[in-house]
Design a protein around this motif. Structure first.
Motif, short mmCIF file in Angstrom:
data_model
loop_
_atom_site.label_atom_id
_atom_site.label_comp_id
_atom_site.label_asym_id
_atom_site.label_seq_id
_atom_site.Cartn_x
_atom_site.Cartn_y
_atom_site.Cartn_z
N VAL A 46 0.84 -1.20 0.00
CA VAL A 46 0.00 0.00 0.00
C VAL A 46 0.88 1.25 0.00
N ALA A 47 1.94 1.24 0.80
CA ALA A 47 2.84 2.40 0.84
C ALA A 47 3.51 2.61 -0.52
N ALA A 48 3.92 1.53 -1.17
CA ALA A 48 4.54 1.64 -2.50
C ALA A 48 3.54 2.18 -3.52
N PHE A 49 2.28 1.76 -3.42
CA PHE A 49 1.23 2.26 -4.32
C PHE A 49 1.02 3.76 -4.11
N LYS A 53 1.67 6.79 -6.89
CA LYS A 53 0.66 7.78 -7.28
C LYS A 53 1.17 9.21 -7.05
N ALA A 54 1.85 9.43 -5.94
CA ALA A 54 2.40 10.76 -5.64
C ALA A 54 3.47 11.14 -6.66
N GLN A 55 4.30 10.20 -7.03
CA GLN A 55 5.33 10.47 -8.03
C GLN A 55 4.70 10.80 -9.39
N ASP A 56 3.62 10.10 -9.73
CA ASP A 56 2.92 10.39 -10.98
C ASP A 56 2.36 11.81 -10.98
N ARG A 57 1.79 12.24 -9.84
CA ARG A 57 1.25 13.60 -9.75
C ARG A 57 2.35 14.64 -9.90
N VAL A 58 3.49 14.40 -9.25
CA VAL A 58 4.61 15.34 -9.34
C VAL A 58 5.13 15.41 -10.78
N ALA A 59 5.25 14.26 -11.42
CA ALA A 59 5.75 14.23 -12.80
C ALA A 59 4.77 14.94 -13.74
N LYS A 66 6.56 22.63 -17.47
CA LYS A 66 7.80 22.61 -18.26
C LYS A 66 8.88 23.47 -17.61
N ALA A 67 9.66 22.84 -16.82
CA ALA A 67 10.71 23.53 -16.07
C ALA A 67 11.58 24.38 -16.97
N ASP A 68 11.72 25.63 -16.62
CA ASP A 68 12.55 26.61 -17.34
C ASP A 68 12.13 26.77 -18.80
N GLY A 69 10.89 26.50 -19.12
CA GLY A 69 10.40 26.69 -20.48
C GLY A 69 10.90 25.68 -21.49
N LYS A 70 11.60 24.64 -21.04
CA LYS A 70 12.10 23.62 -21.96
C LYS A 70 11.05 22.51 -22.09
N PRO A 71 10.91 21.96 -23.29
CA PRO A 71 9.96 20.86 -23.43
C PRO A 71 10.45 19.61 -22.70
N VAL A 72 9.52 18.89 -22.11
CA VAL A 72 9.85 17.69 -21.35
C VAL A 72 9.21 16.49 -22.04
N ALA A 73 10.04 15.53 -22.39
CA ALA A 73 9.52 14.30 -23.01
C ALA A 73 9.17 13.33 -21.88
N PRO A 74 7.93 12.84 -21.84
CA PRO A 74 7.57 11.90 -20.78
C PRO A 74 8.29 10.57 -20.93
N THR A 75 8.66 9.99 -19.82
CA THR A 75 9.32 8.70 -19.80
C THR A 75 8.29 7.63 -19.46
N ALA A 76 8.30 6.53 -20.21
CA ALA A 76 7.36 5.45 -19.95
C ALA A 76 7.74 4.75 -18.64
N THR A 77 6.78 4.63 -17.75
CA THR A 77 6.99 3.95 -16.48
C THR A 77 5.88 2.93 -16.30
N PRO A 78 6.11 1.88 -15.51
CA PRO A 78 5.04 0.91 -15.28
C PRO A 78 3.89 1.54 -14.50
N ALA A 79 2.71 1.06 -14.75
CA ALA A 79 1.53 1.59 -14.06
C ALA A 79 1.56 1.21 -12.58
N CYS A 80 0.96 2.06 -11.77
CA CYS A 80 0.86 1.77 -10.34
C CYS A 80 -0.18 0.67 -10.14
N THR A 81 0.15 -0.32 -9.32
CA THR A 81 -0.79 -1.42 -9.07
C THR A 81 -1.34 -1.31 -7.66
#
Length: 119
Positions: A46-49, A53-59, A66-81
């Motif tokens: 549960v703590a890992a889940f 979710k919190a990391q997904d919200r921050v990302a 877009k930090a400093d006006g630079k485009p950010v390419a999203p990185t594929a990550t596994p879904a939260c289970t």
């Protein structure tokens, strides 16, 4: 100097007494320990889940702004289970051996069957 050696000897004697053998655990104690271990493992999931979710919200926030006006390419990550609600595994395992505890009839003994009405 003598006080230190006496103190060291007392500590050594106390350490040997502290290493006394504990009695063997009963079945109830073993079951309680297994249940606590199972519950702790679920809590870790549960703590890992929640962290995922919190990391997904921050990302998502970072990518949106877009930090400093630079485009950010999203990185594929596994879904939260989601681990789901807690289900005690020890209780289900404890009832598996119920049939094993019933007595077995002696070889050659007849089992009473269903009553058959006589004509």
């Amino acid at each position: 100097m003598m006080k230190r050696s006496v103190l060291a000897a007392l500590l050594l004697a106390g350490a040997t007494l502290a290493q006394a053998k504990l009695p063997a655990q009963t079945e109830e104690q073993k079951a309680a320990a297994a249940a606590a271990k199972d519950k702790a493992a679920w809590s870790d999931k549960v703590a890992a889940f929640q962290l995922c979710k919190a990391q997904d919200r921050v990302a998502a926030y970072y990518a949106k702004h877009k930090a400093d006006g630079k485009p950010v390419a999203p990185t594929a990550t596994p879904a939260c289970t989601d681990p789901g609600p807690y289900v005690a595994q020890v209780v289900a395992q404890a009832q598996v051996g119920v049939a094993d505890s019933k007595p077995v009839p002696a070889a050659g003994a007849t089992q009473p069957g269903p009553a058959v009405p006589k004509k």
